[in-house]
Design a protein around this motif. Structure first.
Motif, PDB file in Angstrom:
ATOM      1  N   VAL A   6       0.880  -1.167   0.000  1.00  0.00           N
ATOM      2  CA  VAL A   6       0.000   0.000   0.000  1.00  0.00           C
ATOM      3  C   VAL A   6       0.921   1.221   0.000  1.00  0.00           C
ATOM      4  CG1 VAL A   6      -1.768   1.285   1.251  1.00  0.00           C
ATOM      5  CG2 VAL A   6      -1.852  -1.215   1.188  1.00  0.00           C
ATOM      6  N   VAL A   7       0.906   1.973  -1.073  1.00  0.00           N
ATOM      7  CA  VAL A   7       1.886   3.034  -1.290  1.00  0.00           C
ATOM      8  C   VAL A   7       1.187   4.394  -1.376  1.00  0.00           C
ATOM      9  CG1 VAL A   7       3.397   1.422  -2.493  1.00  0.00           C
ATOM     10  CG2 VAL A   7       1.789   2.817  -3.804  1.00  0.00           C
ATOM     11  N   PRO A   8       1.928   5.483  -1.187  1.00  0.00           N
ATOM     12  CA  PRO A   8       1.313   6.809  -1.319  1.00  0.00           C
ATOM     13  C   PRO A   8       0.744   7.023  -2.716  1.00  0.00           C
ATOM     14  CG  PRO A   8       3.431   6.972  -0.202  1.00  0.00           C
ATOM     15  CD  PRO A   8       3.320   5.563  -0.722  1.00  0.00           C
ATOM     16  N   TYR A   9      -0.251   7.894  -2.787  1.00  0.00           N
ATOM     17  CA  TYR A   9      -0.900   8.206  -4.062  1.00  0.00           C
ATOM     18  C   TYR A   9       0.135   8.641  -5.095  1.00  0.00           C
ATOM     19  CZ  TYR A   9      -3.861  10.447  -7.535  1.00  0.00           C
ATOM     20  OH  TYR A   9      -4.477  10.802  -8.704  1.00  0.00           O
ATOM     21  N   ASP A  10      -0.031   8.117  -6.303  1.00  0.00           N
ATOM     22  CA  ASP A  10       0.851   8.462  -7.423  1.00  0.00           C
ATOM     23  C   ASP A  10       0.033   9.210  -8.466  1.00  0.00           C
ATOM     24  OD1 ASP A  10       2.555   8.562  -9.621  1.00  0.00           O
ATOM     25  OD2 ASP A  10       3.403   6.586  -9.235  1.00  0.00           O
ATOM     26  N   PRO A  11       0.377  10.462  -8.782  1.00  0.00           N
ATOM     27  CA  PRO A  11      -0.414  11.229  -9.744  1.00  0.00           C
ATOM     28  C   PRO A  11      -0.415  10.655 -11.159  1.00  0.00           C
ATOM     29  CG  PRO A  11       1.579  12.420  -9.113  1.00  0.00           C
ATOM     30  CD  PRO A  11       1.467  11.256  -8.183  1.00  0.00           C
ATOM     31  N   ILE A  12       0.390   9.625 -11.399  1.00  0.00           N
ATOM     32  CA  ILE A  12       0.378   8.985 -12.718  1.00  0.00           C
ATOM     33  C   ILE A  12      -0.778   8.012 -12.871  1.00  0.00           C
ATOM     34  CG2 ILE A  12       1.763   6.909 -12.276  1.00  0.00           C
ATOM     35  CD1 ILE A  12       3.299   7.552 -14.863  1.00  0.00           C
ATOM     36  N   TRP A  13      -1.439   7.642 -11.764  1.00  0.00           N
ATOM     37  CA  TRP A  13      -2.500   6.634 -11.827  1.00  0.00           C
ATOM     38  C   TRP A  13      -3.653   7.026 -12.761  1.00  0.00           C
ATOM     39  CZ3 TRP A  13      -2.319   5.617  -5.859  1.00  0.00           C
ATOM     40  CH2 TRP A  13      -1.264   4.721  -5.586  1.00  0.00           C
ATOM     41  N   PRO A  14      -4.127   8.277 -12.764  1.00  0.00           N
ATOM     42  CA  PRO A  14      -5.185   8.620 -13.738  1.00  0.00           C
ATOM     43  C   PRO A  14      -4.751   8.414 -15.182  1.00  0.00           C
ATOM     44  CG  PRO A  14      -5.080  10.274 -12.017  1.00  0.00           C
ATOM     45  CD  PRO A  14      -3.880   9.394 -11.831  1.00  0.00           C
ATOM     46  N   THR A  23      -2.802  -0.760   8.047  1.00  0.00           N
ATOM     47  CA  THR A  23      -2.841  -1.744   9.131  1.00  0.00           C
ATOM     48  C   THR A  23      -3.167  -3.137   8.605  1.00  0.00           C
ATOM     49  OG1 THR A  23      -3.530  -0.045  10.721  1.00  0.00           O
ATOM     50  CG2 THR A  23      -3.957  -2.350  11.307  1.00  0.00           C
ATOM     51  N   ALA A  24      -4.146  -3.221   7.701  1.00  0.00           N
ATOM     52  CA  ALA A  24      -4.545  -4.516   7.149  1.00  0.00           C
ATOM     53  C   ALA A  24      -3.428  -5.133   6.325  1.00  0.00           C
ATOM     54  CB  ALA A  24      -5.805  -4.345   6.299  1.00  0.00           C
ATOM     55  N   ALA A  25      -2.729  -4.306   5.542  1.00  0.00           N
ATOM     56  CA  ALA A  25      -1.636  -4.825   4.723  1.00  0.00           C
ATOM     57  C   ALA A  25      -0.509  -5.366   5.597  1.00  0.00           C
ATOM     58  CB  ALA A  25      -1.115  -3.731   3.799  1.00  0.00           C
ATOM     59  N   GLU A  26      -0.179  -4.625   6.657  1.00  0.00           N
ATOM     60  CA  GLU A  26       0.887  -5.080   7.557  1.00  0.00           C
ATOM     61  C   GLU A  26       0.516  -6.406   8.209  1.00  0.00           C
ATOM     62  OE1 GLU A  26       3.489  -3.453  11.409  1.00  0.00           O
ATOM     63  OE2 GLU A  26       1.750  -2.317  10.674  1.00  0.00           O
ATOM     64  N   ALA A  27      -0.731  -6.519   8.671  1.00  0.00           N
ATOM     65  CA  ALA A  27      -1.159  -7.753   9.332  1.00  0.00           C
ATOM     66  C   ALA A  27      -1.196  -8.922   8.355  1.00  0.00           C
ATOM     67  CB  ALA A  27      -2.533  -7.554   9.962  1.00  0.00           C
ATOM     68  N   SER A  28      -1.740  -8.696   7.171  1.00  0.00           N
ATOM     69  CA  SER A  28      -1.839  -9.779   6.196  1.00  0.00           C
ATOM     70  C   SER A  28      -0.457 -10.221   5.724  1.00  0.00           C
ATOM     71  CB  SER A  28      -2.692  -9.331   5.005  1.00  0.00           C
ATOM     72  OG  SER A  28      -4.054  -9.214   5.379  1.00  0.00           O
ATOM     73  N   ASN A  29       0.453  -9.278   5.523  1.00  0.00           N
ATOM     74  CA  ASN A  29       1.810  -9.638   5.111  1.00  0.00           C
ATOM     75  C   ASN A  29       2.519 -10.440   6.203  1.00  0.00           C
ATOM     76  OD1 ASN A  29       1.630  -8.401   2.600  1.00  0.00           O
ATOM     77  ND2 ASN A  29       2.435  -6.452   3.329  1.00  0.00           N
ATOM     78  N   SER A  30       2.295 -10.067   7.458  1.00  0.00           N
ATOM     79  CA  SER A  30       2.969 -10.779   8.544  1.00  0.00           C
ATOM     80  C   SER A  30       2.463 -12.207   8.692  1.00  0.00           C
ATOM     81  CB  SER A  30       2.780 -10.021   9.867  1.00  0.00           C
ATOM     82  OG  SER A  30       1.427 -10.056  10.292  1.00  0.00           O
ATOM     83  N   HIS A  31       1.225 -12.459   8.235  1.00  0.00           N
ATOM     84  CA  HIS A  31       0.651 -13.805   8.319  1.00  0.00           C
ATOM     85  C   HIS A  31       0.732 -14.555   6.985  1.00  0.00           C
ATOM     86  CE1 HIS A  31      -1.209 -11.979  11.923  1.00  0.00           C
ATOM     87  NE2 HIS A  31      -1.275 -13.215  12.371  1.00  0.00           N
ATOM     88  N   GLY A  32       1.299 -13.937   5.965  1.00  0.00           N
ATOM     89  CA  GLY A  32       1.410 -14.600   4.669  1.00  0.00           C
ATOM     90  C   GLY A  32       0.064 -14.907   4.037  1.00  0.00           C
ATOM     91  N   GLU A  33      -0.890 -13.990   4.184  1.00  0.00           N
ATOM     92  CA  GLU A  33      -2.257 -14.220   3.723  1.00  0.00           C
ATOM     93  C   GLU A  33      -2.465 -13.783   2.280  1.00  0.00           C
ATOM     94  OE1 GLU A  33      -4.355 -13.464   8.089  1.00  0.00           O
ATOM     95  OE2 GLU A  33      -4.246 -11.850   6.613  1.00  0.00           O
ATOM     96  N   ALA A  34      -3.535 -14.289   1.672  1.00  0.00           N
ATOM     97  CA  ALA A  34      -3.933 -13.874   0.329  1.00  0.00           C
ATOM     98  C   ALA A  34      -4.685 -12.556   0.410  1.00  0.00           C
ATOM     99  CB  ALA A  34      -4.807 -14.949  -0.322  1.00  0.00           C
TER     100      ALA A  34
END
Length: 207
Positions: A38-46, A168-179
């Protein structure tokens, strides 16, 4: 599916599980867990969205009834996974023969088929990374996506709240190796809270 939206359908989430013995994944295989960034907003996305949208229009022509940039990459200032989410509306998402081959020739891969949940289909493309959600007209889920996007564009407080739960969700899921499904589940409570405020602001609860 009805083409006229009922407010009750918009504010009611249909968490329909797959029928017994049925997989939503087109190839029948569960997705492999991967690190969630989960990364900061990138103005190139649009710009990435417009690039993919043009590929869709070139493939489908008038069969693409609407193409919408949704999800976190469509909200300026919001942290997000660097994957462009797009909602595509076609005349009937269940009639894959009239839209799917054209998109496959344009480089999209069908990954999810959920006829029990709004006849949803999801396709992916890797460059740039995209999740393309396909719906029929009048789909409440597609309407909710637009409402959520527009609400977060205007609400600094809920945009920050959603950013925090995503991190928070990304950190928790990465620490548990979740999909990715577990990451999404970890966000659900806060997501629904924000939706309620968006529904109220839109007058959908004034009945």
């Amino acid at each position: 599916m009805k083409n006229v939206l009922d407010p009750d359908e918009i504010v009611t989430f249909r968490d329909t599980p797959p029928p017994p013995g049925t997989s939503p994944f087109a190839d029948g295989a569960e997705p492999i867990p991967e690190s969630i960034a989960v990364v900061p907003y990138d103005p190139i996305w649009p710009d990435r969205y417009r690039e993919i949208a043009e590929r869709i229009r070139s493939a489908l022509g008038m069969r693409a009834l609407s193409i919408e940039h949704v999800g976190s990459t469509s909200v300026p200032g919001l942290h997000a996974k660097p994957v462009i989410d797009i909602d595509l509306t076609v005349a009937d998402s269940n009639r894959e023969s009239v839209w799917l081959p054209q998109l496959q020739r344009a480089g999209f891969t069908l990954t999810v088929r959920e006829p029990w949940w709004y006849e949803h289909r999801c396709l992916t493309v890797e460059t740039p990374r995209c999740n393309l959600h396909v719906w029929s007209p009048g789909c409440p889920e597609a309407y909710r996506h637009r409402l959520f996007r527009d609400w977060l564009r205007d609400s600094d407080e809920d945009r920050e709240l959603y950013r925090d739960i995503k991190l928070t969700a990304a950190e928790a899921s990465n620490s548990h190796g979740e999909a990715i499904s577990a990451y999404n589940e970890r966000k659900t409570e806060v997501l629904r809270q924000i939706y309620q405020r968006a529904f109220a602001a839109a007058g959908l609860l004034d009945r």
